[in-house]
Write an enzyme that holds these catalytic residues in place. Structure first.
Site, short mmCIF file in Angstrom:
data_model
loop_
_atom_site.label_atom_id
_atom_site.label_comp_id
_atom_site.label_asym_id
_atom_site.label_seq_id
_atom_site.Cartn_x
_atom_site.Cartn_y
_atom_site.Cartn_z
N HIS A 233 0.83 -1.22 0.00
CA HIS A 233 0.00 0.00 0.00
C HIS A 233 0.85 1.25 0.00
O HIS A 233 2.02 1.24 0.35
CB HIS A 233 -0.98 0.00 1.18
CG HIS A 233 -0.44 0.51 2.46
ND1 HIS A 233 -0.43 1.85 2.77
CD2 HIS A 233 0.11 -0.13 3.51
CE1 HIS A 233 0.10 2.01 3.99
NE2 HIS A 233 0.44 0.82 4.45
N CYS A 234 0.20 2.31 -0.42
CA CYS A 234 0.80 3.65 -0.41
C CYS A 234 -0.31 4.62 -0.01
O CYS A 234 -1.24 4.23 0.70
CB CYS A 234 1.40 3.99 -1.78
SG CYS A 234 0.20 4.02 -3.13
N ARG A 235 -0.23 5.84 -0.46
CA ARG A 235 -1.25 6.82 -0.10
C ARG A 235 -2.55 6.60 -0.86
O ARG A 235 -3.62 6.56 -0.27
CB ARG A 235 -0.72 8.24 -0.35
CG ARG A 235 -1.71 9.33 0.02
CD ARG A 235 -1.06 10.72 -0.13
NE ARG A 235 -2.04 11.75 0.18
CZ ARG A 235 -2.78 12.37 -0.73
NH1 ARG A 235 -2.67 12.05 -2.01
NH2 ARG A 235 -3.64 13.30 -0.37
N GLY B 159 -2.71 4.27 -3.87
CA GLY B 159 -2.72 3.03 -4.62
C GLY B 159 -1.87 3.04 -5.88
O GLY B 159 -1.64 2.00 -6.49
N ILE C 176 -4.01 4.22 1.66
CA ILE C 176 -4.34 4.57 3.03
C ILE C 176 -5.47 5.62 3.07
O ILE C 176 -6.20 5.71 4.05
CB ILE C 176 -3.09 5.01 3.82
CG1 ILE C 176 -3.33 4.85 5.32
CG2 ILE C 176 -2.64 6.39 3.43
CD1 ILE C 176 -2.08 4.85 6.16
#
Length: 94
Positions: free
Chosen positions: A50-52, A54, A80
Site C-alpha cells: 500500500h501507499c497513499r 494506490g 491509506i
C-alpha cells in the site's frame, strides 16, 4: 484479512514522513528502496502493498512481478486514503 487473522505481510511503500502521519502498521519500505529489500518481501504467502492512493503500490507490484516473478502480491485499492475513508475514519489524512 486483518480481522480474519490471516497470515500475510503488509508492505508500506510510502516515505518515512508519510508513515509518521498515518500508518497501518506494515513494514515500511519506501518505493525507492524496494528492489534493495527483496529479502523483506516473502514469496510464500500473501503480501499486501500500500501507499497513499494506490498508484505507487501498483507500480511496485508491477515491477516486482515483471523483474522478479512475484505472484502473491495484492494492492490495497485506494491506499491509506481509502482505508481512512472506509475503515478508520479517525485516521489522519494528508
Amino acid at each position: 484479512m486483518m480481522d480474519a487473522k490471516e497470515d500475510f505481510t503488509l508492505i508500506d511503500v510510502r516515505e518515512d514522513y508519510e508513515a509518521a502521519i498515518a500508518t497501518l502498521g506494515g513494514k515500511l519500505i519506501p518505493m525507492g528502496n524496494v528492489m534493495d529489500n527483496l529479502a523483506e518481501i516473502p514469496t510464500d504467502k500473501k503480501v499486501v502493498v500500500h501507499c497513499r492512493s494506490g498508484k505507487r503500490s501498483a507500480t511496485v507490484i508491477s515491477a516486482l512481478e515483471e523483474a522478479h516473478g512475484y505472484k502473491n502480491l495484492y494492492n490495497l485499492k485506494g491506499g491509506i486514503l481509502a482505508w481512512a475513508d472506509e475503515i478508520d475514519t479517525k485516521m489522519a489524512k494528508y
